[in-house]
Design a protein around this motif. Structure first.
Motif, short mmCIF file in Angstrom:
data_model
loop_
_atom_site.label_atom_id
_atom_site.label_comp_id
_atom_site.label_asym_id
_atom_site.label_seq_id
_atom_site.Cartn_x
_atom_site.Cartn_y
_atom_site.Cartn_z
N HIS A 20 56.09 66.25 91.64
CA HIS A 20 57.57 65.92 92.14
C HIS A 20 58.25 65.85 90.37
CE1 HIS A 20 60.62 62.64 92.01
NE2 HIS A 20 60.99 63.35 93.08
N ILE A 21 59.28 66.56 90.33
CA ILE A 21 59.89 66.63 88.76
C ILE A 21 60.59 65.35 88.54
CG2 ILE A 21 61.38 68.22 87.32
CD1 ILE A 21 58.65 69.34 88.25
N THR A 22 60.38 64.55 87.52
CA THR A 22 61.18 63.62 87.01
C THR A 22 61.99 63.57 86.08
OG1 THR A 22 59.20 62.79 85.97
CG2 THR A 22 59.54 61.79 88.10
N ARG A 23 61.65 64.69 84.99
CA ARG A 23 62.26 65.07 83.99
C ARG A 23 62.59 66.43 83.42
NH1 ARG A 23 59.98 61.19 79.52
NH2 ARG A 23 58.54 61.09 81.15
N SER A 24 63.42 66.88 82.75
CA SER A 24 63.31 68.24 82.30
C SER A 24 63.77 68.41 80.82
CB SER A 24 64.59 68.97 83.03
OG SER A 24 65.86 68.48 82.46
N ALA A 25 63.05 69.46 80.21
CA ALA A 25 63.13 69.79 78.76
C ALA A 25 63.61 71.23 78.79
CB ALA A 25 61.89 69.60 77.99
N PRO A 26 64.14 71.87 77.68
CA PRO A 26 64.63 73.24 77.78
C PRO A 26 63.41 74.28 78.37
CG PRO A 26 65.10 71.94 75.68
CD PRO A 26 64.13 71.42 76.37
N ASN A 27 62.18 73.99 78.06
CA ASN A 27 61.26 75.18 78.04
C ASN A 27 60.31 74.38 79.23
OD1 ASN A 27 62.21 76.81 76.19
ND2 ASN A 27 61.39 75.34 74.74
N SER A 28 60.48 73.29 79.88
CA SER A 28 59.20 72.98 80.90
C SER A 28 60.07 71.87 81.51
CB SER A 28 58.09 72.38 80.03
OG SER A 28 58.34 71.64 79.17
N LEU A 29 59.16 71.52 82.46
CA LEU A 29 59.45 70.41 83.54
C LEU A 29 58.51 69.44 83.35
CD1 LEU A 29 60.50 72.71 86.51
CD2 LEU A 29 61.97 71.67 84.95
N ILE A 30 58.79 68.19 83.55
CA ILE A 30 57.74 67.11 83.38
C ILE A 30 57.70 66.24 84.69
CG2 ILE A 30 57.33 64.98 82.39
CD1 ILE A 30 59.64 66.89 80.58
N GLY A 31 56.73 65.97 85.53
CA GLY A 31 56.71 65.54 86.76
C GLY A 31 55.38 64.44 87.08
N GLU A 32 55.37 64.22 88.42
CA GLU A 32 53.90 63.39 88.68
C GLU A 32 53.52 64.09 89.86
OE1 GLU A 32 55.58 59.51 89.16
OE2 GLU A 32 55.97 59.38 86.91
N GLU A 33 52.34 63.85 89.97
CA GLU A 33 51.49 64.50 91.16
C GLU A 33 52.16 63.49 92.35
OE1 GLU A 33 47.54 65.77 93.29
OE2 GLU A 33 47.35 64.38 91.84
N VAL A 34 52.50 64.60 93.43
CA VAL A 34 52.44 63.88 94.85
C VAL A 34 51.19 63.54 95.28
CG1 VAL A 34 53.81 64.25 96.96
CG2 VAL A 34 54.65 65.32 94.97
N GLN A 35 51.01 62.12 95.35
CA GLN A 35 49.84 61.75 95.94
C GLN A 35 49.49 62.09 97.44
OE1 GLN A 35 47.06 60.75 94.16
NE2 GLN A 35 48.40 60.66 92.24
N GLY A 36 48.40 62.68 97.77
CA GLY A 36 48.07 63.17 99.25
C GLY A 36 48.96 64.52 99.54
N GLY A 37 49.67 64.87 98.47
CA GLY A 37 50.51 66.20 98.59
C GLY A 37 49.68 67.48 98.31
N GLU A 38 48.49 67.32 98.16
CA GLU A 38 47.67 68.53 97.65
C GLU A 38 47.90 69.91 98.60
OE1 GLU A 38 44.42 65.85 97.82
OE2 GLU A 38 46.40 65.34 97.83
N ALA A 39 47.93 71.02 97.92
CA ALA A 39 48.12 72.32 98.84
C ALA A 39 46.38 72.32 99.28
CB ALA A 39 48.65 73.28 98.10
N GLU A 40 46.32 73.07 100.63
CA GLU A 40 45.18 73.28 100.94
C GLU A 40 44.32 74.24 100.18
OE1 GLU A 40 47.55 76.48 102.89
OE2 GLU A 40 47.83 74.42 102.30
#
Ligand code: 5AD
Ligand code: SF4
Length: 476
Positions: free
Chosen positions: A456-476
């Motif tokens: 889940h993206i919480t902040r942004s920068a010019p060349n990248s995104l910053i976020g936190e893992e969605v717990q329990g949201g792992e892809a299979e």
């Protein structure tokens, strides 16, 4: 919380961009017989070179050589070189001096591979007589034979033949990236952009047979790779030389269907061969990554003509409109050259307005560098170096603002990320989205390199995104 960081524009994509040198390190499967002769390859330049080095390493491993992780420790030292801009080419001659005495004392054998080898040819032996092997990429298929000559004491061994319709395929490829497997599908270039050394250094275009590509992708999937990147200087002009005569889209779709493959990327596309079918294929096939690297070089039709790029500003923009009209949200990156001979302020302004129009997520911008054996070398109205630097800075700032605005809009979004980096000091993880965006994120979990996670993206920068893992949201 640890401080987020942002990655430089130049590393935003793995475009065919010669921006750095990469040392090929040994992996755990490497031979470790201390009696075997050792090798080290230092690679300059683009992704094609990086992957060529993986294959050259495969040739050496097959001959019983052992990789080491420092040039100083190697019996056989190879430089895989880049000559796309002058600075890149100069680096090699600096490096050749490093081990001059060791080579003269026969403690080391030194070889020069790649674009500088092809461009300078035997001249390298004049400038650095301690070099034993000079080989361009169009001759790599002869490497076993050339290495044998060097092993039996041969000096001034060369592989400089450009006249070939064969591709370089190896039994073993030493893969350095554990998460993304590179695979060259087309070598050389049949275009003749007036500023570019590649047709001269890599030779004519030749595609690899589709069957051989599919066999290799299946093998990679069996080995655990889920992401494949197809490579070529003009990857989308791929033409299958086998009787089934696939075009690029046929190949893309077949690779995307291989079991275990979740992401298929490709670079670099030429606008002239960029068709609506490519966009449609990506739009309808989730395994095809929604990122296109489509170098424009200039926003001025007049300069594009001088560059011999074979398209106009309007034609390029039409292709971008297909991308913007797709159902999936594509990410676009491009290359630009500033200060081409005769580029006026008005031409440059057209490049800036083109960047506004295309809204790309990354631009590799370069100052024009006059190269040997290229038609633009003789063109009048060279732009002074300071002016090129000024234009480059203006362009980069304009693009930075575009990226800031674009990335801000992604705050709140959720992306699937293939985790490829752990920054221990910052206790952060990083990976790429299918659109090749870099996401830095934090999580309470441990050790999940190579996995796909939801962030889940919480902040942004010019060349990248910053976020936190969605717990329990792992892809299979
Ligand atoms: N000067 C500056 N940039 C160049 N490129 C290719 N040749 C030159 C040159 N002579 C850039 C182009 C190409 C990228 C790989 O390198 O933008 O797309
Ligand atoms: Fe060089 Fe043009 Fe070929 Fe690209 S398409 S490799 S810029 S000649």
């Amino acid at each position: 919380m640890s401080k987020p960081f942002d990655i430089e524009i130049a590393s935003l994509t793995d475009a065919l961009d010669p921006c750095c040198a990469t040392a090929l390190r040994p992996s755990s499967d490497a031979r470790n017989d201390p009696g075997a002769k050792s090798f080290y390859i230092e690679t300059f330049g683009c992704q094609m070179n990086v992957h060529d080095s993986e294959k050259v390493a495969g040739v050496l491993l097959a001959r019983g050589y052992r990789p080491v992780d420092a040039a100083a420790d190697a019996d056989f030292l190879l430089y895989n070189t880049c000559s796309i801009r002058e600075k890149a080419a100069q680096k090699v001659f600096q490096r050749l001096n490093d081990f001059k005495f060791a080579a003269k004392d026969n403690q080391k054998v030194i070889g020069v591979l790649g674009c500088v080898a092809q461009q300078e040819g035997e001249e390298i032996f004049e400038r650095a007589p301690w070099v034993s092997l000079v080989c361009g990429s169009a001759s790599y298929r002869n490497l076993p034979n050339l290495i044998e000559q060097v092993e039996s004491g041969g000096r001034r061994v060369t592989g400089l033949d450009l006249d070939t319709d064969e591709t370089f395929e190896t039994e073993i490829t030493r893969r350095d990236n554990p998460f993304r497997a590179y695979l060259t599908i087309i070598e050389g270039c049949d275009y003749s952009c007036s500023y570019c050394v590649v047709p001269h250094t890599r030779g004519p275009e030749r595609s690899r047979a589709s069957d051989s590509i599919l066999v290799e992708v299946r093998r990679l999937a069996d080995a655990g790779y889920t992401e494949i990147q197809l490579l070529g200087q003009t990857v989308n002009s791929y033409r299958d030389p086998s009787p089934r005569k696939w075009n690029f889209v046929d190949l893309l779709l077949a690779v995307a269907e291989i079991e275990g493959i979740r992401r298929v990327r490709f670079t670099t596309s030429h606008p002239n061969d960029f068709t609506r079918e490519i966009v449609e294929a990506i739009d309808s096939t989730p395994a095809l990554c929604d990122h296109i690297h489509l170098p424009v070089q200039s926003g001025s039709t007049r300069i594009l003509r001088e560059m011999r790029r074979t398209y106009t500003r309007e034609q390029y923009l039409e292709k971008i409109s297909w991308i913007h009209g797709a159902r999936r949200e594509f990410s676009l990156t491009t290359d630009v050259i500033v200060g081409f001979p005769g580029e006026t302020e008005a031409d440059f302004e057209e490049t800036l307005t083109l960047l506004d129009a295309i809204q790309s997520d990354g631009v590799f911008a370069f100052k024009y560098s006059p190269r040997p054996n290229t038609p633009s070398l003789a063109m009048p109205d060279a732009i002074p170096e300071e002016e090129k630097s000024r234009r480059l800075a203006v362009l980069q700032e304009r693009q930075r603002q575009i990226q800031i605005a674009r990335n801000e809009k992604l705050v709140g979004a959720r992306f699937e990320v293939l985790v490829d980096t752990h920054h221990t000091a910052r206790s952060q993880w990083a990976g790429r989205t299918t659109s090749n965006r870099i996401v830095n994120f934090s999580t309470s979990r441990e050790n999940f390199l190579g996995q796909y996670v939801q962030v889940h993206i919480t902040r942004s920068a010019p060349n990248s995104l910053i976020g936190e893992e969605v717990q329990g949201g792992e892809a299979e």
